[in-house]
Design a protein around this motif. Structure first.
Motif, short mmCIF file in Angstrom:
data_model
loop_
_atom_site.label_atom_id
_atom_site.label_comp_id
_atom_site.label_asym_id
_atom_site.label_seq_id
_atom_site.Cartn_x
_atom_site.Cartn_y
_atom_site.Cartn_z
N PRO A 114 12.94 -5.95 -9.90
CA PRO A 114 12.58 -4.54 -10.11
C PRO A 114 11.89 -3.96 -8.89
CG PRO A 114 11.94 -5.89 -11.99
CD PRO A 114 12.34 -6.83 -10.91
N ALA A 115 12.10 -2.67 -8.68
CA ALA A 115 11.58 -2.02 -7.49
C ALA A 115 10.13 -1.57 -7.65
CB ALA A 115 12.45 -0.81 -7.13
N ARG A 116 9.68 -1.42 -8.89
CA ARG A 116 8.39 -0.74 -9.05
C ARG A 116 7.40 -1.57 -9.86
NH1 ARG A 116 8.59 3.98 -6.50
NH2 ARG A 116 10.67 4.75 -5.98
N MET A 117 6.67 -0.92 -10.78
CA MET A 117 5.55 -1.57 -11.44
C MET A 117 5.96 -2.75 -12.32
SD MET A 117 2.74 0.00 -10.60
CE MET A 117 2.07 1.56 -10.00
N ASP A 118 7.23 -2.82 -12.70
CA ASP A 118 7.69 -3.90 -13.56
C ASP A 118 7.93 -5.20 -12.79
OD1 ASP A 118 9.57 -2.29 -12.37
OD2 ASP A 118 11.03 -2.38 -13.98
N ARG B 154 6.16 -1.83 8.04
CA ARG B 154 6.37 -0.47 7.55
C ARG B 154 7.76 -0.33 6.96
NH1 ARG B 154 2.53 2.40 11.32
NH2 ARG B 154 1.04 3.19 9.80
N LEU B 155 7.83 0.15 5.73
CA LEU B 155 9.10 0.52 5.13
C LEU B 155 9.39 1.98 5.49
CD1 LEU B 155 8.83 -1.17 1.61
CD2 LEU B 155 9.59 -2.14 3.79
N PRO B 156 10.66 2.34 5.71
CA PRO B 156 10.97 3.68 6.20
C PRO B 156 10.66 4.80 5.23
CG PRO B 156 12.97 2.48 5.65
CD PRO B 156 11.85 1.49 5.59
N HIS B 157 10.61 4.49 3.94
CA HIS B 157 10.26 5.48 2.93
C HIS B 157 9.77 4.73 1.70
CE1 HIS B 157 13.98 4.46 0.75
NE2 HIS B 157 14.54 4.43 1.95
N ASN B 158 9.16 5.47 0.78
CA ASN B 158 8.61 4.84 -0.42
C ASN B 158 9.72 4.23 -1.27
OD1 ASN B 158 7.68 5.60 -3.60
ND2 ASN B 158 6.28 4.41 -2.36
N GLN B 159 9.61 2.93 -1.53
CA GLN B 159 10.63 2.21 -2.30
C GLN B 159 10.08 1.58 -3.57
OE1 GLN B 159 13.07 -0.39 0.21
NE2 GLN B 159 12.46 0.80 2.01
N GLY B 160 8.76 1.55 -3.73
CA GLY B 160 8.17 0.98 -4.93
C GLY B 160 7.46 -0.33 -4.63
N VAL C 274 -3.71 -11.54 6.95
CA VAL C 274 -3.36 -10.48 6.01
C VAL C 274 -2.07 -9.80 6.45
CG1 VAL C 274 -4.09 -8.31 4.94
CG2 VAL C 274 -5.78 -10.10 5.42
N VAL C 275 -1.12 -9.70 5.53
CA VAL C 275 0.12 -8.95 5.74
C VAL C 275 0.04 -7.70 4.89
CG1 VAL C 275 2.63 -8.96 5.53
CG2 VAL C 275 1.43 -11.06 6.19
N VAL C 276 0.09 -6.54 5.52
CA VAL C 276 0.05 -5.26 4.81
C VAL C 276 1.43 -4.63 4.89
CG1 VAL C 276 -0.98 -2.96 4.71
CG2 VAL C 276 -2.39 -4.94 5.33
N VAL C 277 1.96 -4.23 3.73
CA VAL C 277 3.27 -3.56 3.70
C VAL C 277 3.05 -2.10 3.33
CG1 VAL C 277 5.59 -3.55 2.74
CG2 VAL C 277 4.36 -5.72 2.99
N ASP C 278 3.27 -1.22 4.30
CA ASP C 278 3.14 0.21 4.08
C ASP C 278 4.42 0.73 3.45
OD1 ASP C 278 2.64 2.90 4.11
OD2 ASP C 278 2.77 3.11 6.29
N ASP C 279 4.32 1.15 2.18
CA ASP C 279 5.49 1.58 1.42
C ASP C 279 5.68 3.09 1.55
OD1 ASP C 279 7.66 1.49 -0.30
OD2 ASP C 279 6.42 1.52 -2.11
N GLY C 280 5.80 3.57 2.80
CA GLY C 280 6.06 4.98 3.02
C GLY C 280 4.88 5.88 2.76
N SER C 281 3.68 5.46 3.18
CA SER C 281 2.46 6.23 2.91
C SER C 281 2.41 7.55 3.68
CB SER C 281 1.23 5.39 3.27
OG SER C 281 1.10 4.27 2.43
N ASP C 282 1.46 8.39 3.29
CA ASP C 282 1.29 9.68 3.94
C ASP C 282 0.65 9.51 5.31
OD1 ASP C 282 -1.43 9.19 3.44
OD2 ASP C 282 -1.48 10.49 1.68
N ILE D 188 0.84 -1.21 0.00
CA ILE D 188 0.00 0.00 0.00
C ILE D 188 0.86 1.24 0.00
CG2 ILE D 188 -0.23 -0.14 2.53
CD1 ILE D 188 -2.96 1.27 2.20
N TYR D 189 0.43 2.20 -0.80
CA TYR D 189 1.05 3.53 -0.82
C TYR D 189 -0.06 4.56 -1.02
CZ TYR D 189 4.01 7.47 -2.21
OH TYR D 189 4.62 8.71 -2.29
N ASN D 190 -0.53 5.13 0.08
CA ASN D 190 -1.50 6.23 0.07
C ASN D 190 -2.92 5.83 -0.36
OD1 ASN D 190 0.58 7.84 0.93
ND2 ASN D 190 0.92 8.83 -1.05
N HIS D 191 -3.28 4.56 -0.22
CA HIS D 191 -4.65 4.15 -0.51
C HIS D 191 -5.45 4.00 0.79
CE1 HIS D 191 -2.93 2.86 -4.49
NE2 HIS D 191 -4.03 3.48 -4.87
#
Length: 256
Positions: free
Chosen positions: A179-183, A65-71, A36-44, A15-18
């Motif tokens: 890959p770190a992101r959408m790929d 929780r990841l410390p900052h957005n990583q993808g 359920v395992v939720v991974v917060d990718d540096g959300s607001d 999750i990132y800002n949803h």
């Protein structure tokens, strides 16, 4: 997996800002009895507040929780490793934005129970909410994947609703960077296929919610996807004899 017949699935949500849709997704999965395992990718801050409330009030949910957005790719890799370390054998990946139908979760789980070594890929059935440009663009990746695997086994490599066998997937995560992101979704599916992981394809309804938040960036992510396909095509070439031999023996996939 400590025993061949052990089957312990969980759901995995990056999750990132949803913040507006995550509670409904978690509760929909919990209604089917899935941890359920939720991974917060540096959300607001707003999303963090929602996640804190869920973590406090929703039994069966684990928050990472990841410390900052990583993808997305990094968030999924972190979640898979954590789930595997916690003793889960399979992880049902689902998006946090409400695109995917949590009512289909039992179908994914039962397919994985019947075929525990397989990657179960969702094959989207869209309604009229799908953006036409995104729909047509997906077919370019489909064709590329069929070339990269010399197979039609993976019917849709971009759908974020799928169930992974964690032992094989974590081994691949450890073998080489992902890959770190959408790929991530496409590359990990192709690499698992190269490793000999069977593929099952499961039709599932996918919607694009009105005013939904998308993190897809047309230029940046299309460049990443193009680079990924170049990398995978080059990786296919030395594997071509083995892939062709496997295809001649049997097609390790099924569409249902």
């Amino acid at each position: 997996m400590s025993a061949p017949d052990r089957f312990a699935p969980c759901a995995l949500i990056p999750i990132y800002n949803h913040g507006s849709t995550i509670a409904r997704t978690v509760q929909g999965l919990r209604a089917h009895g899935l941890p359920v395992v939720v991974v917060d990718d540096g959300s607001d801050a707003a999303t963090r507040e929602v996640l804190d409330a869920l973590d406090r009030d929703e039994p069966g949910m684990t928050l990472i929780r990841l410390p900052h957005n990583q993808g997305k790719g990094r968030a999924l890799a972190a979640g898979m490793r954590a789930a595997h370390a916690a003793g889960y054998t399979h992880a049902l990946q689902i998006d946090a934005d409400g695109q995917h139908d949590t009512a289909d979760a039992p179908r994914f789980v039962e397919e994985a129970r019947a075929f525990p070594r397989a990657l179960v890929c969702g094959c989207p059935v869209y309604d009229d909410s799908v953006p036409r440009g995104r729909l047509y663009g997906r077919y370019v990746t489909h064709v590329c994947v069929w070339v990269e695997t010399l197979s039609l086994a993976i019917r849709d490599s971009m759908c974020g609703y799928r169930l992974y066998p964690l032992e094989a997937t974590c081994a691949e995560l450890d073998r080489a960077p992902v890959p770190a992101r959408m790929d991530f979704d496409t590359e990990i599916a192709v690499r698992l296929f190269w490793r000999g992981v069977p593929v099952r394809n499961l039709a599932t309804r996918v919607i694009y919610p009105e005013n939904g938040l998308s993190h897809f960036r047309m230029l940046r992510d299309n460049l990443r996807i193009s680079a990924m396909h170049t990398r995978l095509l080059l990786g296919m070439l030395p594997r071509a004899p083995i892939l062709l031999w496997r295809r001649l023996r049997r097609e390790p996939s099924c569409a249902i």
